[in-house]
Scaffold this motif. Structure first.
Motif, PDB file in Angstrom:
ATOM      1  N   ALA A  10       4.137  23.685  -5.129  1.00 16.91           N
ATOM      2  CA  ALA A  10       4.367  23.381  -3.720  1.00 16.91           C
ATOM      3  C   ALA A  10       3.417  24.175  -2.834  1.00 16.91           C
ATOM      4  O   ALA A  10       2.827  25.180  -3.245  1.00 16.91           O
ATOM      5  CB  ALA A  10       5.812  23.700  -3.349  1.00 16.91           C
ATOM      6  N   SER A  11       3.271  23.700  -1.610  1.00 16.52           N
ATOM      7  CA  SER A  11       2.491  24.390  -0.591  1.00 16.52           C
ATOM      8  C   SER A  11       3.437  24.892   0.487  1.00 16.52           C
ATOM      9  O   SER A  11       4.511  24.325   0.706  1.00 16.52           O
ATOM     10  CB  SER A  11       1.465  23.446   0.036  1.00 16.52           C
ATOM     11  N   ILE A 218       7.498  23.827   4.034  1.00 18.20           N
ATOM     12  CA  ILE A 218       7.296  23.695   2.589  1.00 18.20           C
ATOM     13  C   ILE A 218       6.958  22.239   2.291  1.00 18.20           C
ATOM     14  O   ILE A 218       7.624  21.316   2.784  1.00 18.20           O
ATOM     15  CB  ILE A 218       8.560  24.086   1.804  1.00 18.20           C
ATOM     16  N   TYR A 219       5.946  22.032   1.461  1.00 15.82           N
ATOM     17  CA  TYR A 219       5.549  20.693   1.028  1.00 15.82           C
ATOM     18  C   TYR A 219       5.545  20.650  -0.493  1.00 15.82           C
ATOM     19  O   TYR A 219       4.902  21.484  -1.140  1.00 15.82           O
ATOM     20  CB  TYR A 219       4.158  20.342   1.570  1.00 15.82           C
ATOM     21  N   VAL A 220       6.267  19.686  -1.057  1.00 15.11           N
ATOM     22  CA  VAL A 220       6.339  19.510  -2.513  1.00 15.11           C
ATOM     23  C   VAL A 220       5.632  18.202  -2.856  1.00 15.11           C
ATOM     24  O   VAL A 220       6.094  17.126  -2.463  1.00 15.11           O
ATOM     25  CB  VAL A 220       7.799  19.477  -3.001  1.00 15.11           C
ATOM     26  N   THR A 230      15.478  23.578  -0.807  1.00 14.67           N
ATOM     27  CA  THR A 230      15.909  24.617  -1.750  1.00 14.67           C
ATOM     28  C   THR A 230      14.864  25.721  -1.861  1.00 14.67           C
ATOM     29  O   THR A 230      15.194  26.917  -1.853  1.00 14.67           O
ATOM     30  CB  THR A 230      16.169  24.005  -3.128  1.00 14.67           C
ATOM     31  N   LEU A 231      13.601  25.338  -1.938  1.00 13.73           N
ATOM     32  CA  LEU A 231      12.530  26.331  -1.975  1.00 13.73           C
ATOM     33  C   LEU A 231      12.497  27.149  -0.686  1.00 13.73           C
ATOM     34  O   LEU A 231      12.271  28.361  -0.716  1.00 13.73           O
ATOM     35  CB  LEU A 231      11.187  25.637  -2.198  1.00 13.73           C
TER      36      LEU A 231
END
Length: 245
Positions: A10-11, A218-220, A230-231
């Protein structure tokens, strides 16, 4: 943040809420459709310009079809009649499709221009394309840093009792961004799940923050908004001391 995001490939971008300083960046700055993470911006514009108000209610039948695409709502069915705040917390596609139908092409272009996010106006004259744009599925593509800057600006300009502020609070407290909730901190946030043109898999977003402390995106790349949220909770827990108020 690197430790939390590395396994999911992820970013992420972490900003100081008050100064806008970039505190951490992880991952590659890939541009992707924002999905439902764009909804707070369009709701803000619509409320400000009288397109809808806090009490605008829409009945959600949980089924939505637009331009041959099935876009069902995934929020709980215990409250089918939603107002603006509920719709944002639940990320109701049906409610926001109704919002898109109330907006002209000029409304939508003006609303997107105010976000600072990159967008295309190619198809705004078509009603279905306006819906897909309001749902963050077409015509907008953004990187995590662009999203973080836009969300910070949104937070700083929203009154702490506004429909959008409350909707983002409720989204984490019990809505679709609930996975980002952490004990002892009033997290605001929104998730998004979408696909890029030509890709069959989805990607996920979480965009939000802790007032007066952090803005986090957050980017998954292969996942959904729930994974991103969740991250985000893991990052927030790492940032805050256990006795944080």
């Amino acid at each position: 943040m690197q430790e939390q995001l590395h396994a999911a490939k992820a970013s992420g971008v972490l900003l100081d809420w008050n100064t806008g300083k970039v505190l951490a960046v992880e991952g590659r700055p890939h541009a992707s459709t924002p999905g439902s993470a764009i909804k707070p911006f369009l709701l803000t514009y619509a409320l400000k310009h009288g397109i809808v108000d806090a009490n605008t209610r829409v009945y959600c039948r949980r089924t939505l079809h637009v331009a041959g695409r099935s876009l069902p709502c995934s929020h709980p069915n215990d409250q089918p009649l939603l107002d603006a705040e509920d719709a944002l917390a639940a990320s109701c596609n049906t409610w926001f499709a109704s919002l898109a139908q109330r907006m002209t092409a000029q409304d939508l272009q003006a609303a997107l221009q105010q976000t600072g996010l990159p967008y295309s106006t190619t198809h705004f004259d078509e009603p279905d394309d306006r819906i897909l744009t309001v749902l963050g599925l077409e015509n907008v593509s953004t990187t995590p840093i662009q999203m973080a800057i836009a969300y910070r600006a949104l937070f700083l300009h929203e009154a702490h009792t506004s429909v959008v502020w409350n909707g983002l609070r409720d989204s984490v407290a019990y809505g679709m961004a609930n996975h980002a909730r952490i004990k002892g901190a009033g997290v605001l946030g929104k998730t998004g799940t979408a696909s890029n043109p030509g890709e069959w898999w989805t990607h996920g977003w979480f965009a939000g923050g802790i007032p007066n402390r952090f803005v986090l995106v957050i980017y998954v790349p292969r996942g959904d908004g729930g994974i991103a949220a969740t991250l985000a909770s893991h990052v927030f827990q790492h940032l805050l001391p256990e006795d944080a108020p």
